[in-house]
Design an enzyme around this catalytic site. Sequence first.
Site, PDB file in Angstrom:
ATOM      1  N   GLU A 293       0.887  -1.176   0.000  1.00  0.00           N
ATOM      2  CA  GLU A 293       0.000   0.000   0.000  1.00  0.00           C
ATOM      3  C   GLU A 293       0.911   1.208   0.000  1.00  0.00           C
ATOM      4  O   GLU A 293       1.775   1.339   0.871  1.00  0.00           O
ATOM      5  CB  GLU A 293      -0.923  -0.020   1.217  1.00  0.00           C
ATOM      6  CG  GLU A 293      -1.864  -1.238   1.259  1.00  0.00           C
ATOM      7  CD  GLU A 293      -2.756  -1.376   0.030  1.00  0.00           C
ATOM      8  OE1 GLU A 293      -3.081  -0.341  -0.607  1.00  0.00           O
ATOM      9  OE2 GLU A 293      -3.099  -2.512  -0.322  1.00  0.00           O
ATOM     10  N   CYS A 327      -1.428   8.878   4.039  1.00  0.00           N
ATOM     11  CA  CYS A 327      -1.473   8.556   2.611  1.00  0.00           C
ATOM     12  C   CYS A 327      -2.804   8.984   2.023  1.00  0.00           C
ATOM     13  O   CYS A 327      -2.930   9.203   0.833  1.00  0.00           O
ATOM     14  CB  CYS A 327      -1.270   7.065   2.422  1.00  0.00           C
ATOM     15  SG  CYS A 327      -2.472   6.106   3.337  1.00  0.00           S
TER      16      CYS A 327
HETATM   17  N1  LIG Z   1      -1.497   3.327   1.086  1.00  0.00           N
HETATM   18  C1  LIG Z   1      -1.332   3.221   2.392  1.00  0.00           C
HETATM   19  O1  LIG Z   1      -2.047   2.490   3.079  1.00  0.00           O
HETATM   20  C2  LIG Z   1      -0.243   4.006   3.067  1.00  0.00           C
HETATM   21  C3  LIG Z   1      -0.238   4.118   4.452  1.00  0.00           C
HETATM   22  C4  LIG Z   1       0.790   4.843   5.065  1.00  0.00           C
HETATM   23  C5  LIG Z   1       1.761   5.460   4.296  1.00  0.00           C
HETATM   24  N2  LIG Z   1       1.710   5.349   2.947  1.00  0.00           N
HETATM   25  C6  LIG Z   1       2.701   6.020   2.112  1.00  0.00           C
HETATM   26  O2  LIG Z   1       3.964   5.929   2.745  1.00  0.00           O
HETATM   27  C7  LIG Z   1       4.784   7.040   2.406  1.00  0.00           C
HETATM   28  C8  LIG Z   1       5.332   7.653   3.666  1.00  0.00           C
HETATM   29  O3  LIG Z   1       5.940   6.688   4.450  1.00  0.00           O
HETATM   30  P1  LIG Z   1       7.516   6.537   4.541  1.00  0.00           P
HETATM   31  O4  LIG Z   1       8.161   7.876   4.407  1.00  0.00           O
HETATM   32  O5  LIG Z   1       7.779   5.740   5.760  1.00  0.00           O
HETATM   33  O6  LIG Z   1       7.822   5.708   3.203  1.00  0.00           O
HETATM   34  P2  LIG Z   1       9.224   5.088   2.715  1.00  0.00           P
HETATM   35  O7  LIG Z   1       8.962   4.372   1.447  1.00  0.00           O
HETATM   36  O8  LIG Z   1      10.284   6.105   2.742  1.00  0.00           O
HETATM   37  O9  LIG Z   1       9.578   4.041   3.859  1.00  0.00           O
HETATM   38  C9  LIG Z   1       8.723   2.947   4.144  1.00  0.00           C
HETATM   39  C10 LIG Z   1       9.541   1.863   4.795  1.00  0.00           C
HETATM   40  O10 LIG Z   1      10.405   1.320   3.820  1.00  0.00           O
HETATM   41  C11 LIG Z   1      11.705   1.257   4.381  1.00  0.00           C
HETATM   42  N3  LIG Z   1      12.672   1.169   3.288  1.00  0.00           N
HETATM   43  C12 LIG Z   1      13.048   2.090   2.386  1.00  0.00           C
HETATM   44  N4  LIG Z   1      13.932   1.547   1.525  1.00  0.00           N
HETATM   45  C13 LIG Z   1      14.101   0.257   1.904  1.00  0.00           C
HETATM   46  C14 LIG Z   1      14.858  -0.848   1.420  1.00  0.00           C
HETATM   47  N5  LIG Z   1      15.656  -0.758   0.355  1.00  0.00           N
HETATM   48  N6  LIG Z   1      14.745  -2.016   2.071  1.00  0.00           N
HETATM   49  C15 LIG Z   1      13.959  -2.165   3.145  1.00  0.00           C
HETATM   50  N7  LIG Z   1      13.226  -1.160   3.647  1.00  0.00           N
HETATM   51  C16 LIG Z   1      13.291   0.023   3.024  1.00  0.00           C
HETATM   52  C17 LIG Z   1      11.777   2.472   5.264  1.00  0.00           C
HETATM   53  O11 LIG Z   1      12.856   2.405   6.152  1.00  0.00           O
HETATM   54  C18 LIG Z   1      10.428   2.348   5.943  1.00  0.00           C
HETATM   55  O12 LIG Z   1      10.474   1.374   6.939  1.00  0.00           O
HETATM   56  C19 LIG Z   1       3.864   7.995   1.657  1.00  0.00           C
HETATM   57  O13 LIG Z   1       4.119   7.879   0.289  1.00  0.00           O
HETATM   58  C20 LIG Z   1       2.468   7.487   2.004  1.00  0.00           C
HETATM   59  O14 LIG Z   1       1.504   7.806   1.053  1.00  0.00           O
HETATM   60  C21 LIG Z   1       0.759   4.632   2.324  1.00  0.00           C
HETATM   61  N1  LIG Z   2      -6.062   4.450   6.919  1.00  0.00           N
HETATM   62  C1  LIG Z   2      -5.715   5.835   7.101  1.00  0.00           C
HETATM   63  C2  LIG Z   2      -4.551   6.252   6.268  1.00  0.00           C
HETATM   64  C3  LIG Z   2      -3.339   5.385   6.308  1.00  0.00           C
HETATM   65  C4  LIG Z   2      -2.236   6.002   5.538  1.00  0.00           C
HETATM   66  O1  LIG Z   2      -1.440   6.767   5.978  1.00  0.00           O
HETATM   67  C5  LIG Z   2      -6.877   6.725   6.730  1.00  0.00           C
HETATM   68  O2  LIG Z   2      -7.884   6.250   6.233  1.00  0.00           O
HETATM   69  O3  LIG Z   2      -6.762   7.926   6.940  1.00  0.00           O
END
Ligand SMILES: NC(=O)c1ccc[n+]([C@@H]2O[C@H](COP(=O)([O-])OP(=O)(O)OC[C@H]3O[C@@H](n4cnc5c(N)ncnc54)[C@H](O)[C@@H]3O)[C@@H](O)[C@H]2O)c1
Ligand SMILES: N[C@@H](CCC=O)C(=O)O
Length: 546
Positions: A293, A327
């Site tokens: 996600e 997100c």
């Molecule tokens: N769609 C969803 O449900 C959802 C929910 C929460 C956050 N997000 C998204 O997450 C992003 C923000 O979160 P973030 O800054 O933590 O994202 P990020 O991609 O920078 O990091 C996510 C995780 O991946 C790890 N990571 C990065 N490179 C890696 C590698 N090569 N190997 C292993 N792990 C690695 C990071 O350390 C962290 O634990 C935003 O784009 C947001 O939209 C999406």
């Molecule tokens: N599930 C959360 C968003 C998670 C992502 O960051 C919402 O619905 O706001």
Amino acid sequence: MDAITQVPVPTNEPVHSYAPGSPERTRIKTALGDIATNPIDIPHVIGGTHRHGAGDRVDVVQPHRHSAVLGTLRNATHDDASAAIEAATAAAPEWRALSFDDRAAVLLRAADLLSGPWRETLAAATMLGQSKSVQQAEIDAPCELIDFWRFNVHFARQILADQPISSPGVWNRLEYRPLEGFVYAITPFNFSAIAGNLPTAPALMGNTVVWKPSSSQTVAAYWTIKLLEAAGMPPGVINLVTGSGQAVSEVALSDPRLAGIHFTGSTRTFQHLWRQIGENIGNYAGYPRLVGETGGKDFVVAHTSADEDVLRTALIRGAFEYQGQKCSAASRAYVPKSLWHRMRDTFTAEVDALTYGDVTDLENFGGALIDRRAYEKNVAAIERARATTGVEIAVGGKYDDSVGYFVRPTVLLADDPVDEAMTTEYFGPILTVHVYDDSAPGAFADILGAVDSAAPYALTGAVIADDRRAVEAATSALRFTAGNFYVNDKPTGAVVGQQPFGGARASGTNDKAGSKLNLLRWVSARTIKETFSPATDYRYPHMGSE
Ligand SMILES: NC(=O)c1ccc[n+]([C@@H]2O[C@H](COP(=O)([O-])OP(=O)(O)OC[C@H]3O[C@@H](n4cnc5c(N)ncnc54)[C@H](O)[C@@H]3O)[C@@H](O)[C@H]2O)c1
Ligand SMILES: N[C@@H](CCC=O)C(=O)O
């Protein structure tokens, strides 16, 4: 004899208000004090052993007061990663041999502990480590995580009960086996609930896991694994390795036993992991399940018939709660000119009045951005807007990192519906509004087309309208534009069991965390056909002579 049990029927965990004078307000203040004044030397937790690896040390700080250190982690090394995989592999036979009820009981107990004595510990760790207001931490770290644990047990039971039909003389069964190998859970900074769910959902289904949380979320992650230990999670079922994850991925993605990735984070990171797995595809024992996600550029589209108060509230809460770091956060809005003229002053005045500051002052609406990288990205977006013809800063546009990574809630006005500010995820408190001329015939249909095509993402979105024809038009035109679509509400705040969450296109695999759809990704079904009166002659009746 084994009973066919019923698991407790889940209900959503009630959200505490923390209003002045409430007992929870007193308790959270105590927990905040405890966590702020007792920095942790954060270990990896591998095979039940808390150990400090040899990797570089990284401080975990309070984003709204970056001089305040909450703990120190170590970047996991190749050795740490290998040890975690071996521990997960060693724990697997015993864990998958346990009955579903035994595995479920661990998570149900964890949920009860989190609802009770552990509640404020996890909420306070999330407030301080991730700069969440008490309300935002409450809906995350206790409430959503409790819901994930209780509802997943309920949904898993439904999966196990889903069995094929049998014809006379035959008994058909589906056995929901865990995957063969380990699951690698990689979790984001912004939700402690997501961080807790991603390793535990596969574990519930009988898998063992290597869990790599985000560095900025590691204090709450540490308390989560301690809580799971207190609930009776056996050693080695979930193995926590901390830090950037680079070395962990180098080891895990080249291991033939990799059975799946449970990821939440940016689109960029997920695509990187997917590419690596693609390159290694001939080396795995099977096809690793990839569940991710990722990012969003979530929209609010308003119709001429929209209620002004509903729209204003959806925009403010949707865009600026948790500093826009969900997100699901509203980051682009399409507002009809006739409505914008009426609401602009009130809206921008309310945005201007939002208070971001130290989250331990419970009067604040929000806190700071998570780290310097996020701060710089948002500052660059604001300065780019300032320098771009056709983009106006309607309110906000200020920032200050002297104490914490603070960016003021900012509203941009973009003439061009595909300006960068309407299409790029900044992941901060920046909302871009495109005002469209609603006097032209077909204006709403045209703007729905623009909403659909502007960004590569398809995570969340909302339509604000009182005219039912407009609601229907948006629901239909935006069918593939969001995995979570809201009518007359903000696009954030999905509740487990009520609005299963996830998006498609560049936003991920849409496997809906906290639902049956997600749990199904962590099992590999075996069909068993048993024949009670087996055939004893290969000849069919039509082969007889006339
Ligand atoms: N769609 C969803 O449900 C959802 C929910 C929460 C956050 N997000 C998204 O997450 C992003 C923000 O979160 P973030 O800054 O933590 O994202 P990020 O991609 O920078 O990091 C996510 C995780 O991946 C790890 N990571 C990065 N490179 C890696 C590698 N090569 N190997 C292993 N792990 C690695 C990071 O350390 C962290 O634990 C935003 O784009 C947001 O939209 C999406
Ligand atoms: N599930 C959360 C968003 C998670 C992502 O960051 C919402 O619905 O706001």
